[in-house]
Design a protein around this motif. Structure first.
Motif, PDB file in Angstrom:
ATOM      1  N   ILE A   1       0.864  -1.173   0.000  1.00  0.00           N
ATOM      2  CA  ILE A   1       0.000   0.000   0.000  1.00  0.00           C
ATOM      3  C   ILE A   1       0.905   1.228   0.000  1.00  0.00           C
ATOM      4  CG2 ILE A   1      -1.822   1.258   1.200  1.00  0.00           C
ATOM      5  CD1 ILE A   1      -2.575  -1.425   2.527  1.00  0.00           C
ATOM      6  N   MET A   2       0.790   2.022  -1.035  1.00  0.00           N
ATOM      7  CA  MET A   2       1.642   3.188  -1.209  1.00  0.00           C
ATOM      8  C   MET A   2       0.815   4.468  -1.174  1.00  0.00           C
ATOM      9  SD  MET A   2       4.049   4.205  -4.517  1.00  0.00           S
ATOM     10  CE  MET A   2       2.636   4.131  -5.666  1.00  0.00           C
ATOM     11  N   VAL A   3       1.108   5.330  -0.228  1.00  0.00           N
ATOM     12  CA  VAL A   3       0.532   6.672  -0.201  1.00  0.00           C
ATOM     13  C   VAL A   3       1.410   7.578  -1.055  1.00  0.00           C
ATOM     14  CG1 VAL A   3       0.336   8.707   1.285  1.00  0.00           C
ATOM     15  CG2 VAL A   3      -0.681   6.535   1.997  1.00  0.00           C
ATOM     16  N   THR A   4       0.801   8.312  -1.960  1.00  0.00           N
ATOM     17  CA  THR A   4       1.593   9.159  -2.852  1.00  0.00           C
ATOM     18  C   THR A   4       0.773  10.337  -3.359  1.00  0.00           C
ATOM     19  OG1 THR A   4       2.968   9.182  -4.845  1.00  0.00           O
ATOM     20  CG2 THR A   4       0.998   7.798  -4.913  1.00  0.00           C
ATOM     21  N   HIS A   5       1.469  11.428  -3.638  1.00  0.00           N
ATOM     22  CA  HIS A   5       0.877  12.553  -4.357  1.00  0.00           C
ATOM     23  C   HIS A   5       1.255  12.510  -5.834  1.00  0.00           C
ATOM     24  CE1 HIS A   5       0.472  14.457  -0.291  1.00  0.00           C
ATOM     25  NE2 HIS A   5      -0.629  14.903  -0.846  1.00  0.00           N
ATOM     26  N   SER A   6       2.126  11.561  -6.195  1.00  0.00           N
ATOM     27  CA  SER A   6       2.644  11.494  -7.555  1.00  0.00           C
ATOM     28  C   SER A   6       1.733  10.658  -8.441  1.00  0.00           C
ATOM     29  CB  SER A   6       4.053  10.879  -7.545  1.00  0.00           C
ATOM     30  OG  SER A   6       4.457  10.534  -8.849  1.00  0.00           O
ATOM     31  N   HIS A   7       1.214  11.283  -9.496  1.00  0.00           N
ATOM     32  CA  HIS A   7       0.376  10.541 -10.437  1.00  0.00           C
ATOM     33  C   HIS A   7       1.206   9.518 -11.207  1.00  0.00           C
ATOM     34  CE1 HIS A   7      -1.992  14.215  -9.649  1.00  0.00           C
ATOM     35  NE2 HIS A   7      -3.012  13.390  -9.748  1.00  0.00           N
ATOM     36  N   ALA A   8       2.479   9.847 -11.472  1.00  0.00           N
ATOM     37  CA  ALA A   8       3.343   8.892 -12.168  1.00  0.00           C
ATOM     38  C   ALA A   8       3.574   7.664 -11.314  1.00  0.00           C
ATOM     39  CB  ALA A   8       4.675   9.562 -12.518  1.00  0.00           C
ATOM     40  N   ALA A   9       3.779   7.845  -9.998  1.00  0.00           N
ATOM     41  CA  ALA A   9       3.965   6.701  -9.097  1.00  0.00           C
ATOM     42  C   ALA A   9       2.684   5.879  -9.009  1.00  0.00           C
ATOM     43  CB  ALA A   9       4.383   7.187  -7.716  1.00  0.00           C
ATOM     44  N   ALA A  10       1.551   6.548  -8.861  1.00  0.00           N
ATOM     45  CA  ALA A  10       0.276   5.831  -8.746  1.00  0.00           C
ATOM     46  C   ALA A  10      -0.019   5.005  -9.989  1.00  0.00           C
ATOM     47  CB  ALA A  10      -0.851   6.819  -8.484  1.00  0.00           C
ATOM     48  N   ALA A  11       0.418   5.492 -11.144  1.00  0.00           N
ATOM     49  CA  ALA A  11       0.161   4.778 -12.399  1.00  0.00           C
ATOM     50  C   ALA A  11       0.882   3.434 -12.450  1.00  0.00           C
ATOM     51  CB  ALA A  11       0.583   5.638 -13.580  1.00  0.00           C
ATOM     52  N   MET A  12       1.906   3.233 -11.598  1.00  0.00           N
ATOM     53  CA  MET A  12       2.646   1.974 -11.564  1.00  0.00           C
ATOM     54  C   MET A  12       1.936   0.912 -10.735  1.00  0.00           C
ATOM     55  SD  MET A  12       5.623   2.499 -13.227  1.00  0.00           S
ATOM     56  CE  MET A  12       6.971   1.573 -12.503  1.00  0.00           C
ATOM     57  N   ALA A  13       0.962   1.322  -9.932  1.00  0.00           N
ATOM     58  CA  ALA A  13       0.259   0.393  -9.052  1.00  0.00           C
ATOM     59  C   ALA A  13      -0.797  -0.401  -9.818  1.00  0.00           C
ATOM     60  CB  ALA A  13      -0.390   1.153  -7.902  1.00  0.00           C
ATOM     61  N   ASP A  14      -1.231  -1.504  -9.230  1.00  0.00           N
ATOM     62  CA  ASP A  14      -2.298  -2.306  -9.821  1.00  0.00           C
ATOM     63  C   ASP A  14      -3.631  -1.576  -9.748  1.00  0.00           C
ATOM     64  OD1 ASP A  14      -0.511  -4.446 -10.253  1.00  0.00           O
ATOM     65  OD2 ASP A  14      -0.830  -5.177  -8.210  1.00  0.00           O
ATOM     66  N   ARG A  15      -3.846  -0.883  -8.645  1.00  0.00           N
ATOM     67  CA  ARG A  15      -5.091  -0.139  -8.441  1.00  0.00           C
ATOM     68  C   ARG A  15      -4.766   1.163  -7.729  1.00  0.00           C
ATOM     69  NH1 ARG A  15      -9.140  -2.223  -4.970  1.00  0.00           N
ATOM     70  NH2 ARG A  15      -7.634  -3.480  -3.817  1.00  0.00           N
TER      71      ARG A  15
END
Length: 226
Positions: free
Chosen positions: A192-206
Motif C-alpha cells: 500500500i503506497m501513499v503518494t501525491h505522484s500521479h506517475a507513481a500511482a500509475a505503476m500500481a495495480d489499483r
C-alpha cells in the motif's frame, strides 16, 4: 491479507480524520492511495502498522492475516510488525550509527535470517559499493533508497510505503517502483503506497482516493491530474 472494518480516528483536537473506513486489500497486489493533504493518508498507514491506535469502539477495525491488531499487546504487535511488515517512512528513520549495510540488514538480524540479501538489496536500489558508508555521507534521495531496501529485504507480507519516491528523480523513482513491483509479485506480498505522484500511482495495480467518505476506486489516474 488486510481488512479494515469501520475504522475511526480523530486528531488530538477532536477533529475526525477517518470515519468508519472499511476496505479489504488482497495479497499480491500493489495499491496506491491518493487524496488531498490532511485527509489522513499517512495516519492510515500508521494505524495499519500499529504505530498509532484507532479511536476506541466495538469490533476489530484492523485485521492483518486475520489477526486483530487491537488484540495484541505491545510485544506481540512489535513481533508481527518485525516479521510481517516493511514500512517506508517519509522521514527515512535510517540509523546514523550504523553503516548502510547494517541498516539494511537490521530486519534480517532481528528475524534471525541470513544477512547476505542485504548487499543484494543495496545493489538493487543503486547503492552497490556503498555498503560501508554511513547515512551522513548520503543525500536525501540516497537515504530514501536505503530505507526502501531495508523495508523489502526480509520479504515482508505487507509493505506500507509513505511517499516512497518523494526525494527521487524521475528515472530513479521509476526504477524503485519497478523493484517494488517485482518484490511484491515474487513474494505474493500486499503493498500500500501513499503518494501525491500521479506517475507513481500509475505503476500500481489499483489506485484508491481517500476522501471523507472513505476509499474510492478510480479507473484513471491521469484524470486526477487534470
Amino acid at each position: 491479507m488486510l481488512e479494515l472494518r469501520k475504522l475511526y480516528k480523530s486528531y488530538a483536537n477532536g477533529h475526525p480524520v477517518l470515519s468508519g473506513l472499511s476496505y479489504r486489500f488482497r495479497a499480491g497486489e500493489f495499491v496506491a492511495i491518493m487524496g488531498e493533504s490532511g485527509v489522513g493518508k499517512s495516519t492510515l498507514l500508521n494505524l495499519i502498522a500499529g504505530l498509532d491506535h484507532p479511536d476506541a469502539g466495538p469490533g476489530t477495525p484492523i485485521l492483518v492475516d486475520g489477526v486483530a491488531m487491537a488484540s495484541l499487546d505491545d510485544d506481540a504487535a512489535t513481533k508481527l510488525r518485525r516479521e510481517r511488515m516493511g514500512f517506508i517512512f517519509q522521514a527515512f528513520h535510517v540509523l546514523p550509527h550504523l553503516s548502510l549495510l547494517q541498516n539494511v540488514a537490521l530486519p534480517l538480524l532481528l528475524n534471525g535470517m541470513p544477512q547476505q540479501r542485504a548487499a543484494d538489496m543495496l545493489a538493487a536500489v543503486g547503492l552497490a559499493g556503498r555498503e560501508h558508508d554511513y547515512p551522513q555521507q548520503l543525500s536525501g534521495g540516497e537515504m530514501q533508497r536505503v530505507a526502501i531496501a531495508r523495508a523489502l529485504v526480509h520479504r515482508p507480507a505487507l509493505v506500507l510505503a509513505d511517499e516512497p519516491t518523494g526525494n527521487l528523480d524521475p528515472d530513479t523513482a521509476d526504477a524503485i517502483l519497478r523493484l517494488l513491483q517485482r518484490e511484491i509479485k515474487a513474494s505474493g506480498a500486499c503493498a500500500i503506497m501513499v503518494t501525491h505522484s500521479h506517475a507513481a500511482a500509475a505503476m500500481a495495480d489499483r489506485t484508491l482516493i481517500l476522501t471523507k467518505e472513505g476509499l474510492q476506486e478510480t479507473t484513471s489516474v491521469n484524470a486526477l491530474a487534470q
